[in-house]
Motif scaffolding. Structure first.
Motif, PDB file in Angstrom:
ATOM      1  N   LYS A  68       0.836  -1.212   0.000  1.00 14.83           N
ATOM      2  CA  LYS A  68       0.000   0.000   0.000  1.00 14.83           C
ATOM      3  C   LYS A  68       0.864   1.253   0.000  1.00 14.83           C
ATOM      4  N   ASP A  69       1.937   1.260   0.798  1.00 18.89           N
ATOM      5  CA  ASP A  69       2.832   2.420   0.841  1.00 18.89           C
ATOM      6  C   ASP A  69       3.466   2.666  -0.524  1.00 18.89           C
ATOM      7  N   ASP A  70       3.922   1.605  -1.170  1.00 22.57           N
ATOM      8  CA  ASP A  70       4.545   1.760  -2.478  1.00 22.57           C
ATOM      9  C   ASP A  70       3.548   2.178  -3.550  1.00 22.57           C
ATOM     10  N   LEU A  71       2.298   1.799  -3.396  1.00 23.10           N
ATOM     11  CA  LEU A  71       1.275   2.140  -4.385  1.00 23.10           C
ATOM     12  C   LEU A  71       0.649   3.516  -4.177  1.00 23.10           C
ATOM     13  N   SER A  72       0.883   4.140  -3.041  1.00 22.84           N
ATOM     14  CA  SER A  72       0.208   5.403  -2.750  1.00 22.84           C
ATOM     15  C   SER A  72       0.441   6.474  -3.820  1.00 22.84           C
ATOM     16  N   PRO A  73       1.643   6.607  -4.423  1.00 23.36           N
ATOM     17  CA  PRO A  73       1.772   7.606  -5.492  1.00 23.36           C
ATOM     18  C   PRO A  73       0.882   7.294  -6.697  1.00 23.36           C
ATOM     19  N   VAL A  74       0.741   6.019  -7.021  1.00 25.38           N
ATOM     20  CA  VAL A  74      -0.118   5.633  -8.148  1.00 25.38           C
ATOM     21  C   VAL A  74      -1.570   5.936  -7.813  1.00 25.38           C
ATOM     22  N   ILE A  75      -1.976   5.607  -6.603  1.00 25.61           N
ATOM     23  CA  ILE A  75      -3.348   5.863  -6.170  1.00 25.61           C
ATOM     24  C   ILE A  75      -3.633   7.362  -6.227  1.00 25.61           C
ATOM     25  N   ASP A  76      -2.685   8.180  -5.796  1.00 24.32           N
ATOM     26  CA  ASP A  76      -2.857   9.632  -5.848  1.00 24.32           C
ATOM     27  C   ASP A  76      -3.067  10.109  -7.281  1.00 24.32           C
ATOM     28  N   VAL A  77      -2.303   9.563  -8.220  1.00 26.73           N
ATOM     29  CA  VAL A  77      -2.401   9.983  -9.619  1.00 26.73           C
ATOM     30  C   VAL A  77      -3.742   9.579 -10.214  1.00 26.73           C
ATOM     31  N   ILE A  78      -4.198   8.346  -9.930  1.00 22.40           N
ATOM     32  CA  ILE A  78      -5.433   7.888 -10.571  1.00 22.40           C
ATOM     33  C   ILE A  78      -6.693   8.348  -9.844  1.00 22.40           C
ATOM     34  N   SER A  79      -6.520   8.958  -8.672  1.00 19.13           N
ATOM     35  CA  SER A  79      -7.707   9.413  -7.938  1.00 19.13           C
ATOM     36  C   SER A  79      -8.471  10.503  -8.685  1.00 19.13           C
ATOM     37  N   SER A  80      -7.788  11.203  -9.584  1.00 16.78           N
ATOM     38  CA  SER A  80      -8.467  12.250 -10.356  1.00 16.78           C
ATOM     39  C   SER A  80      -8.708  11.818 -11.804  1.00 16.78           C
ATOM     40  N   ALA A  81      -8.744  10.511 -12.046  1.00 18.63           N
ATOM     41  CA  ALA A  81      -8.932   9.985 -13.399  1.00 18.63           C
ATOM     42  C   ALA A  81     -10.281  10.391 -13.968  1.00 18.63           C
ATOM     43  N   THR A  82     -10.300  10.621 -15.273  1.00 15.72           N
ATOM     44  CA  THR A  82     -11.549  10.960 -15.952  1.00 15.72           C
ATOM     45  C   THR A  82     -12.217   9.721 -16.537  1.00 15.72           C
ATOM     46  N   ILE A  83     -11.553   8.566 -16.446  1.00 14.71           N
ATOM     47  CA  ILE A  83     -12.128   7.309 -16.932  1.00 14.71           C
ATOM     48  C   ILE A  83     -12.120   6.289 -15.800  1.00 14.71           C
ATOM     49  N   SER A  84     -12.753   5.153 -16.033  1.00 15.77           N
ATOM     50  CA  SER A  84     -12.724   4.070 -15.051  1.00 15.77           C
ATOM     51  C   SER A  84     -11.329   3.456 -15.037  1.00 15.77           C
ATOM     52  N   VAL A  85     -10.820   3.233 -13.839  1.00 12.65           N
ATOM     53  CA  VAL A  85      -9.479   2.668 -13.695  1.00 12.65           C
ATOM     54  C   VAL A  85      -9.558   1.431 -12.812  1.00 12.65           C
ATOM     55  N   GLY A  86      -8.994   0.345 -13.306  1.00 11.80           N
ATOM     56  CA  GLY A  86      -8.866  -0.875 -12.520  1.00 11.80           C
ATOM     57  C   GLY A  86      -7.412  -1.065 -12.144  1.00 11.80           C
ATOM     58  N   LEU A  87      -7.182  -1.656 -10.996  1.00  9.23           N
ATOM     59  CA  LEU A  87      -5.816  -1.890 -10.531  1.00  9.23           C
ATOM     60  C   LEU A  87      -5.682  -3.362 -10.188  1.00  9.23           C
ATOM     61  N   LYS A  88      -4.754  -4.037 -10.857  1.00 11.44           N
ATOM     62  CA  LYS A  88      -4.478  -5.443 -10.585  1.00 11.44           C
ATOM     63  C   LYS A  88      -3.042  -5.548 -10.102  1.00 11.44           C
ATOM     64  N   ILE A  89      -2.871  -6.218  -8.988  1.00 11.31           N
ATOM     65  CA  ILE A  89      -1.543  -6.370  -8.405  1.00 11.31           C
ATOM     66  C   ILE A  89      -1.163  -7.846  -8.464  1.00 11.31           C
ATOM     67  N   TYR A  90       0.031  -8.098  -8.939  1.00  9.56           N
ATOM     68  CA  TYR A  90       0.517  -9.465  -9.077  1.00  9.56           C
ATOM     69  C   TYR A  90       1.775  -9.640  -8.231  1.00  9.56           C
ATOM     70  N   GLY A  91       1.838 -10.709  -7.486  1.00 13.04           N
ATOM     71  CA  GLY A  91       3.047 -11.067  -6.768  1.00 13.04           C
ATOM     72  C   GLY A  91       3.873 -11.982  -7.648  1.00 13.04           C
ATOM     73  N   THR A  92       5.116 -11.610  -7.890  1.00 13.92           N
ATOM     74  CA  THR A  92       5.986 -12.436  -8.718  1.00 13.92           C
ATOM     75  C   THR A  92       7.023 -13.116  -7.849  1.00 13.92           C
ATOM     76  N   ASP A  93       7.435 -14.270  -8.276  1.00 11.59           N
ATOM     77  CA  ASP A  93       8.436 -15.048  -7.558  1.00 11.59           C
ATOM     78  C   ASP A  93       9.626 -15.215  -8.483  1.00 11.59           C
ATOM     79  N   ARG A  94      10.721 -14.598  -8.137  1.00  7.42           N
ATOM     80  CA  ARG A  94      11.884 -14.628  -9.009  1.00  7.42           C
ATOM     81  C   ARG A  94      12.857 -15.763  -8.658  1.00  7.42           C
ATOM     82  N   SER A  95      12.431 -16.663  -7.804  1.00  4.97           N
ATOM     83  CA  SER A  95      13.322 -17.762  -7.431  1.00  4.97           C
ATOM     84  C   SER A  95      13.595 -18.653  -8.630  1.00  4.97           C
ATOM     85  N   GLU A  96      14.754 -19.302  -8.629  1.00  4.17           N
ATOM     86  CA  GLU A  96      15.135 -20.172  -9.737  1.00  4.17           C
ATOM     87  C   GLU A  96      14.149 -21.322  -9.897  1.00  4.17           C
TER      88      GLU A  96
END
Length: 152
Positions: A112-140
Motif C-alpha cells: 500500500k505504501d509503495d502504491l500510494s503515489p499511483v493511487i494519488d495519480v489515478i484518484s483524479s482519473a476521468t475514466i474508469s481505472v482498474g488496478l491489478k496487483i501481481y506477486g511475482t516469484d523470481r526464485s530459480e
C-alpha cells in the motif's frame, strides 16, 4: 492527425523493455529502469502515450513489471499513468497491472505504501481505472517451473 505506430524499445542493463501497441491497447514496460538520462528514454514514451490518448482503445492495459526503478523513472512513470488516466472518453477503461516481487514485501501495508503515489495519480482519473496487483516469484525454482510450462 499523424498515424500512431507501435513503439518498441529493446531492454538494456539500465533501461526497460518498452512495448506499446496501439492496435491492442497493450502497453508494457518491464525490466530495470535506472537510466542515466531518464528524459531521453521517457520523453518519447510520454509523447506516444499523449498521442494514444487522443484515440485510445476501449480497454487499455498498462503493464508495469519493473524489478527495479530509480526516482527519476518513478516521476516519468507517474506522468505516463496520469496521461492515461486523463483519457477523455466515457466508455474507456484503463487497467493498471502492477507486478511486485513477493520477497520484497513483508505485508500488505508495504505494498500500500509503495502504491500510494499511483493511487494519488489515478484518484483524479476521468475514466474508469482498474488496478491489478501481481506477486511475482523470481526464485530459480519458480522460473524453471514457468519455463518448463512454456510460460516464459
Amino acid at each position: 492527425m499523424k498515424e500512431l505506430k507501435n513503439l518498441f524499445i529493446e531492454q538494456t542493463d539500465k533501461t526497460p523493455l518498452v512495448d506499446l501497441n496501439f492496435m491492442s491497447g497493450e502497453l508494457i514496460i518491464s525490466g530495470r529502469s535506472i537510466p542515466i538520462n531518464a528524459p531521453r528514454i521517457f520523453e518519447p514514451i510520454l509523447e506516444w502515450v499523449n498521442d494514444y490518448t487522443k484515440n485510445p482503445k476501449q480497454t487499455t492495459n498498462l503493464r508495469l513489471n519493473l524489478e527495479y526503478f530509480n526516482t527519476a523513472s518513478s516521476i516519468w512513470l507517474a506522468k505516463i499513468v496520469k496521461a492515461l488516466a486523463g483519457i477523455n472518453k466515457a466508455d474507456c477503461i484503463l487497467i493498471l497491472h502492477i507486478y511486485f516481487p513477493v520477497e520484497d514485501f513483508d505485508d500488505i501495508d508495504d505494498i500500500k505504501d509503495d502504491l500510494s503515489p499511483v493511487i494519488d495519480v489515478i484518484s483524479s482519473a476521468t475514466i474508469s481505472v482498474g488496478l491489478k496487483i501481481y506477486g511475482t516469484d523470481r526464485s530459480e525454482e519458480h522460473t524453471s517451473e514457468l519455463q518448463s510450462r512454456g510460460l516464459i
